[in-house]
Scaffold this motif. Structure first.
Motif, short mmCIF file in Angstrom:
data_model
loop_
_atom_site.label_atom_id
_atom_site.label_comp_id
_atom_site.label_asym_id
_atom_site.label_seq_id
_atom_site.Cartn_x
_atom_site.Cartn_y
_atom_site.Cartn_z
N ILE A 107 4.16 70.27 -35.96
CA ILE A 107 4.78 68.94 -35.96
C ILE A 107 6.18 68.98 -36.58
N PRO A 108 6.35 69.48 -37.82
CA PRO A 108 7.71 69.55 -38.35
C PRO A 108 8.63 70.48 -37.56
N ILE A 109 8.05 71.55 -36.98
CA ILE A 109 8.87 72.46 -36.17
C ILE A 109 9.41 71.74 -34.94
N LEU A 110 8.57 70.95 -34.27
CA LEU A 110 9.02 70.23 -33.08
C LEU A 110 10.03 69.13 -33.42
N LEU A 111 10.02 68.69 -34.67
CA LEU A 111 10.99 67.69 -35.11
C LEU A 111 12.31 68.32 -35.55
N ILE A 112 12.22 69.48 -36.21
CA ILE A 112 13.40 70.11 -36.79
C ILE A 112 14.07 71.10 -35.84
N TYR A 113 13.26 71.85 -35.12
CA TYR A 113 13.80 72.95 -34.31
C TYR A 113 14.80 72.51 -33.24
N PRO A 114 14.65 71.30 -32.65
CA PRO A 114 15.66 70.87 -31.68
C PRO A 114 17.08 70.80 -32.26
N ILE A 115 17.21 70.56 -33.55
CA ILE A 115 18.54 70.54 -34.17
C ILE A 115 19.15 71.93 -34.10
N TRP A 116 18.38 72.94 -34.48
CA TRP A 116 18.83 74.33 -34.38
C TRP A 116 18.99 74.72 -32.92
N GLY A 117 18.16 74.12 -32.05
CA GLY A 117 18.27 74.40 -30.63
C GLY A 117 19.59 73.92 -30.04
N VAL A 118 20.05 72.76 -30.48
CA VAL A 118 21.35 72.24 -30.02
C VAL A 118 22.47 73.19 -30.44
N ILE A 119 22.40 73.67 -31.69
CA ILE A 119 23.42 74.61 -32.18
C ILE A 119 23.39 75.89 -31.36
N GLN A 120 22.20 76.42 -31.11
CA GLN A 120 22.09 77.66 -30.34
C GLN A 120 22.63 77.49 -28.92
N GLN A 121 22.30 76.36 -28.29
CA GLN A 121 22.78 76.15 -26.94
C GLN A 121 24.29 75.93 -26.89
N PHE A 122 24.82 75.31 -27.93
CA PHE A 122 26.27 75.18 -28.01
C PHE A 122 26.93 76.55 -28.09
N LEU A 123 26.36 77.43 -28.92
CA LEU A 123 26.95 78.76 -29.09
C LEU A 123 26.77 79.60 -27.83
N VAL A 124 25.55 79.69 -27.34
CA VAL A 124 25.25 80.63 -26.27
C VAL A 124 25.67 80.10 -24.90
N ILE A 125 25.37 78.84 -24.62
CA ILE A 125 25.64 78.30 -23.30
C ILE A 125 27.05 77.73 -23.19
N ALA A 126 27.42 76.87 -24.13
CA ALA A 126 28.75 76.24 -24.04
C ALA A 126 29.87 77.23 -24.33
N LEU A 127 29.74 77.99 -25.43
CA LEU A 127 30.84 78.86 -25.83
C LEU A 127 30.84 80.22 -25.13
N VAL A 128 29.67 80.71 -24.73
CA VAL A 128 29.64 81.98 -24.00
C VAL A 128 29.76 81.72 -22.49
N ALA A 129 28.77 81.04 -21.92
CA ALA A 129 28.81 80.77 -20.48
C ALA A 129 30.01 79.90 -20.12
N GLY A 130 30.24 78.85 -20.90
CA GLY A 130 31.34 77.95 -20.60
C GLY A 130 32.69 78.63 -20.68
N ASN A 131 32.92 79.40 -21.73
CA ASN A 131 34.21 80.07 -21.88
C ASN A 131 34.42 81.19 -20.86
N LEU A 132 33.36 81.92 -20.56
CA LEU A 132 33.48 82.96 -19.53
C LEU A 132 33.85 82.36 -18.19
N GLN A 133 33.30 81.18 -17.91
CA GLN A 133 33.59 80.53 -16.64
C GLN A 133 34.97 79.89 -16.61
N ASP A 134 35.42 79.40 -17.77
CA ASP A 134 36.69 78.66 -17.83
C ASP A 134 37.90 79.54 -18.06
N ILE A 135 37.68 80.76 -18.55
CA ILE A 135 38.81 81.62 -18.89
C ILE A 135 39.71 81.79 -17.68
N GLU A 136 41.01 81.69 -17.88
CA GLU A 136 41.95 81.63 -16.76
C GLU A 136 42.56 82.99 -16.40
#
Length: 217
Positions: A107-136
């Protein structure tokens, strides 16, 4: 996406390097030194601070990264069926392996872990995938961007085989979704929920004890 609005390839490369340094820190501080909670808190604080700082410098950066809500429903429609299917698969594997661990800790993991999940997705998906795709200066195909991102995310979970496989598949799907609908909130929430359920059904580990155990005794 934002182009020609102050986002340079130099900043994109710097962000990629910073993400890789954070990933290396995971192996040092979480895996080797077992400083899980301090590393998570420091990483979250540092990256949240970076997001806030960038948002004061570039007006539309939050929407560009996927922190907007206008496409929340669109992203949810893509991710929800995957999430339901993944949960069913987790339960089936857990039953077959006899690894389902029903405890109130989930129960606490399902409440807390999404916060860390948002950070991880920002790092891995937004900054890695996003930057690799946007790099000019370099043209990176979407399929290669998604594959590189998935491999990176999977390697971060070495040496746990189930986690490597699970996060690799997750990042393949998330990369595909993100490059069409940029919304970190949906990806982060489902990362947290699916990750928590994965631990208590397939992996037979208790992240609540791993992170908070030594502070509760």
């Amino acid at each position: 996406m934002i182009h020609g609005n102050g986002i340079t390839d130099k900043s994109r490369i710097a962000e990629l390097l910073a993400v890789f340094v954070t990933g290396a820190g995971k192996f040092i501080f979480m895996d080797y030194l077992n400083w899980r909670l301090p590393f998570i808190l420091v990483s979250m604080t540092g990256w949240v601070g970076y997001v806030i700082w960038r948002s004061t410098k570039q007006r539309y950066i939050l929407e560009h990264w996927g922190f907007g809500f206008t496409n929340f429903k669109q992203a949810l429609k893509k991710v929800l069926p995957f999430g339901i299917l993944a949960f069913v698969v987790f339960v089936i594997i857990g039953i077959m392996q006899n690894t389902i661990n029903l405890t109130w800790h989930i129960i606490p993991i399902l409440l807390i872990y999404p916060i860390w999940g948002v950070i991880q997705q920002f790092l891995v998906i937004a900054l890695v995938a996003g930057n690799l795709q946007d790099i000019e200066t370099v043209s990176v195909k979407k399929t290669l961007t998604i594959l590189i991102t998935a491999v990176f995310f999977g390697v971060l979970h070495y040496p746990y085989n189930w986690l490597i496989i699970g996060t690799f598949i997750l990042a393949l799907f998330y990369g595909y979704v993100y490059l069409r609908v940029r919304n970190i909130w949906v990806l982060g929430l489902f990362h947290g929920w699916l990750g928590g359920l994965f631990f208590y059904t397939v992996v037979n580990r208790d992240p609540f004890i791993e992170v908070f155990g030594k502070y509760l005794n």
